[in-house]
Design an enzyme around this catalytic site. Structure first.
Site, short mmCIF file in Angstrom:
data_model
loop_
_atom_site.label_atom_id
_atom_site.label_comp_id
_atom_site.label_asym_id
_atom_site.label_seq_id
_atom_site.Cartn_x
_atom_site.Cartn_y
_atom_site.Cartn_z
N GLU A 240 -5.46 45.82 41.46
CA GLU A 240 -5.67 44.64 42.31
C GLU A 240 -4.94 43.50 41.63
O GLU A 240 -5.30 43.12 40.52
CB GLU A 240 -7.17 44.32 42.39
CG GLU A 240 -7.99 45.36 43.10
CD GLU A 240 -7.89 45.24 44.61
OE1 GLU A 240 -7.52 44.16 45.10
OE2 GLU A 240 -8.18 46.24 45.29
N CYS A 276 -7.33 34.96 42.01
CA CYS A 276 -6.36 35.80 42.72
C CYS A 276 -6.29 35.43 44.19
O CYS A 276 -5.32 35.73 44.87
CB CYS A 276 -6.75 37.27 42.58
SG CYS A 276 -8.41 37.60 43.14
P1 NAP Z 1 -2.71 40.54 32.92
O1 NAP Z 1 -1.91 39.75 32.00
O2 NAP Z 1 -2.00 41.47 33.84
O3 NAP Z 1 -3.77 41.34 32.02
C1 NAP Z 1 -4.75 42.23 32.53
C2 NAP Z 1 -4.98 43.34 31.53
O4 NAP Z 1 -3.90 44.27 31.59
C3 NAP Z 1 -5.06 42.90 30.07
O5 NAP Z 1 -6.00 43.71 29.41
C4 NAP Z 1 -3.67 43.19 29.55
O6 NAP Z 1 -3.64 43.49 28.18
C5 NAP Z 1 -3.29 44.43 30.32
N1 NAP Z 1 -1.84 44.52 30.49
C6 NAP Z 1 -1.05 43.62 31.13
N2 NAP Z 1 0.23 44.05 31.11
C7 NAP Z 1 0.24 45.23 30.47
C8 NAP Z 1 1.26 46.17 30.14
N3 NAP Z 1 2.53 45.95 30.48
N4 NAP Z 1 0.92 47.27 29.47
C9 NAP Z 1 -0.37 47.49 29.11
N5 NAP Z 1 -1.38 46.64 29.39
C10 NAP Z 1 -1.08 45.53 30.06
O7 NAP Z 1 -3.58 39.61 33.89
P2 NAP Z 1 -4.43 38.31 33.50
O8 NAP Z 1 -3.57 37.20 33.04
O9 NAP Z 1 -5.54 38.72 32.65
O10 NAP Z 1 -5.07 37.89 34.89
C11 NAP Z 1 -4.48 36.98 35.76
C12 NAP Z 1 -3.90 37.70 36.94
O11 NAP Z 1 -4.89 38.53 37.52
C13 NAP Z 1 -3.45 36.78 38.05
O12 NAP Z 1 -2.24 37.23 38.55
C14 NAP Z 1 -4.56 36.91 39.09
O13 NAP Z 1 -4.16 36.62 40.39
C15 NAP Z 1 -4.93 38.36 38.92
N6 NAP Z 1 -6.28 38.65 39.40
C16 NAP Z 1 -6.42 39.51 40.46
C17 NAP Z 1 -7.69 39.77 40.96
C18 NAP Z 1 -7.87 40.68 42.16
O14 NAP Z 1 -9.01 41.03 42.46
N7 NAP Z 1 -6.84 41.10 42.84
C19 NAP Z 1 -8.81 39.17 40.36
C20 NAP Z 1 -8.62 38.36 39.27
C21 NAP Z 1 -7.35 38.10 38.80
P3 NAP Z 1 -3.09 42.45 27.08
O15 NAP Z 1 -3.62 41.11 27.46
O16 NAP Z 1 -3.60 43.03 25.81
O17 NAP Z 1 -1.61 42.46 27.22
#
Ligand code: NAP
Length: 501
Positions: A240, A276
């Site tokens: 998501e 999000c």
């Molecule tokens: P994120 O940077 O994608 O991180 C989410 C998780 O995934 C973290 O544990 C991160 O680990 C891991 N991760 C990210 N890239 C990775 C990769 N290339 N390889 C392995 N692990 C990876 O997201 P965020 O900054 O926490 O959250 C913000 C985003 O989430 C926004 O875009 C928001 O819109 C979205 N969001 C969506 C929803 C929904 O329901 N659709 C709800 C809330 C938020 P590390 O930090 O250790 O790299």
């Protein structure tokens, strides 16, 4: 090697937790695998009891959790208290109730007739699930959030990867859950947590893991989706992600532009724009004064966004170059403070013709950032809507049920989003039976799936049919006596729950 979290208000270190070492990682996965058949055989009522026990554990430790989460996220005590309520009542307990109700098991029984075998179709849990939470929900989409609760409700062990932005409060939640589950009699391996970026990747690659639930950025979600698809045996990744969530104001809806502008600014700056479902684009009829009204509303509200991480704060600033480079101009912005991860709230204005497929303006910029465009006629609006990336949600601000323009916009947007809001804002997602929080690619990797609401359990089950199978060899859900008392379809007729069927 450690994982650190920081106070967004000052930049100071809050928690420092060791990464999970390889030996512990292997043992966690072995325990999850060992727990798999135990969970599958456990009644939904029993699993509901475990989820209720976790909810009670969180509530008992509410003040400590909120204080630590506030230091790690700066989201504020009031918002975090509300998030704990959502997590305990609308997620952990609700998903337990959904499991007990039993319709997610989709049982269909056909008794044998001459020339036809007996068939029993029933959904089975898939096995261990890896869960990745997002930075912006330290409870509701974190280690004990919606994905974990719905996976356990569906009968799957969970291994969660802690988000570094709130690793301290993740650790605390893990300890609370471990104690609650042990006291409630859940088998070891029902829930575990790992720390460290590489451990997250290794989790997706691990043979024991059968599905991945991810909430976060498009970049992260798609990276993990690729890894899962490169496995010798690929597994589903329910990612998501973040989208633009457009708002269309109809000509009649624009009659009260000042009210619309205040609602829009309130929605896109809520929680420092870190949702999000943040509306990142507003399309208003030309001549209704939308840009000026939105500017005035931003100045009146004067939000002071503080971002969750240094990288997210830097992303807002980098967004200025990207958006201006894509044809937008800064219409108004606030001045951020000097401390921690403060960032400006920004409104851009762009010619509607700049909204072309692949434009940066049609992608999420996480933060209190939004673009305003004006359309001169229905045709111009239709071209812009056709260029949009699919989104999790969209809003239409109308002149009411007789609005002659609205039905056409409903028609177009409903093919491109997972949830459509009329005369309201996309921020705020109720967790209930009728909810769908997903959307066509790239808002999610699997558009049929939802991460919020009763159908969240459906991600972690797999249907199968038993043919000519003696009753005692069937899973309890399919046995003639209906020991779990769940609704079932028998010879085509839907029968409501009855333990004495
Ligand atoms: P994120 O940077 O994608 O991180 C989410 C998780 O995934 C973290 O544990 C991160 O680990 C891991 N991760 C990210 N890239 C990775 C990769 N290339 N390889 C392995 N692990 C990876 O997201 P965020 O900054 O926490 O959250 C913000 C985003 O989430 C926004 O875009 C928001 O819109 C979205 N969001 C969506 C929803 C929904 O329901 N659709 C709800 C809330 C938020 P590390 O930090 O250790 O790299």
């Amino acid at each position: 090697v450690t994982v650190q979290s920081y106070d967004p208000r000052s930049g100071a270190t809050v928690a420092e937790i060791e990464e999970t070492d390889p030996q512990e990682f292997t043992s966690i996965l072995a325990q999850a695998e060992a727990a798999t058949p135990v969970l599958a055989a456990t009644s939904p009522t029993e699993r509901r009891r475990w989820l209720y026990a976790i909810a009670e554990g969180l509530e008992r430790n509410r003040d400590e959790l909120v204080a630590l989460a506030d230091r790690e996220t700066a989201l504020g005590a009031e918002r975090l208290q509300g998030e704990i309520d959502r997590t305990t009542k609308s997620q952990l307990r609700f998903y337990g109730d959904v499991a007990e109700e039993g319709s997610y098991l989709g049982v269909s029984i056909e008794e044998p007739t001459e020339g036809k075998p007996s068939l029993v179709r029933v959904n089975r849990p898939v096995g261990p699930v890896a869960v990745f939470g997002a930075s912006n929900f330290p409870f509701a989409f974190s280690v004990l959030g919606s994905d974990t609760a719905s996976a356990i409700a569906a009968g799957c062990p969970v291994v969660a990867k802690a988000h570094p932005a709130h690793v301290g409060v993740s650790q605390l939640q893990h300890a609370i859950a471990a104690e609650a589950l042990a006291e409630a009699g859940a088998p070891t391996g029902t829930f575990a947590m790992v720390n460290g970026f590489q451990n997250g990747i290794d989790l997706v690659k691990a043979q024991a893991i059968q599905a991945v639930a991810f909430t976060g950025s498009q970049t992260g979600g798609l990276a993990l989706w690729r890894i899962a698809n490169e496995r010798p045996i690929p597994i589903p990744v329910y990612a998501e992600m973040g989208t633009v969530n457009p708002v269309v104001v109809t000509r009649e809806g624009a009659a009260s532009m000042d009210e619309v502008a205040a609602g829009f600014v309130g929605s896109f700056t809520l929680g420092s724009g870190q949702f999000c479902t943040k509306p990142g684009l507003l399309l208003a009829p030309a001549g209704c004064g939308a840009p000026a009204a939105i500017c005035a509303a931003l100045q009146a509200m004067a939000p002071e966004p503080v971002m969750l991480t240094k990288a997210i704060s830097a992303g807002v600033v980098a967004g200025v170059f990207e958006f201006v480079g894509s044809g937008a101009a800064v219409l108004a912005q606030t001045t951020p403070g000097d401390d921690g991860f403060a960032a400006p709230a920004i409104i851009y204005v762009a010619e509607i013709g700049a909204l072309t497929q692949g434009s940066r303006l049609l992608e999420e910029c996480f933060g209190a950032v939004a673009v305003v465009c004006e359309y001169r006629d229905d045709e111009e609006l239709a071209v812009a809507l056709a260029a949009l990336q699919p989104s999790l949600a969209a809003s239409i601000i109308t002149g009411g049920p007789t609005d002659s323009q609205a039905a056409g916009v409903v028609d177009v947007l409903s093919s491109r989003v997972g949830r459509l809001v009329i005369d309201g804002w996309p921020t705020g997602v109720t967790c209930s039976w009728a909810q769908h929080h997903g959307g066509p690619w790239p808002s999610t990797t699997i558009p049929q799936a939802t991460s919020v609401g009763a159908h969240a359990l459906d991600r972690f089950i797999r249907p199968m049919t038993f043919q000519n199978t003696p009753d005692s060899w069937l899973p309890p859900a399919g046995q003639a006596a209906n020991p779990w008392g769940i609704p079932r379809r028998v010879n085509g007729d839907l029968r409501t729950a009855s333990r004495s069927e």
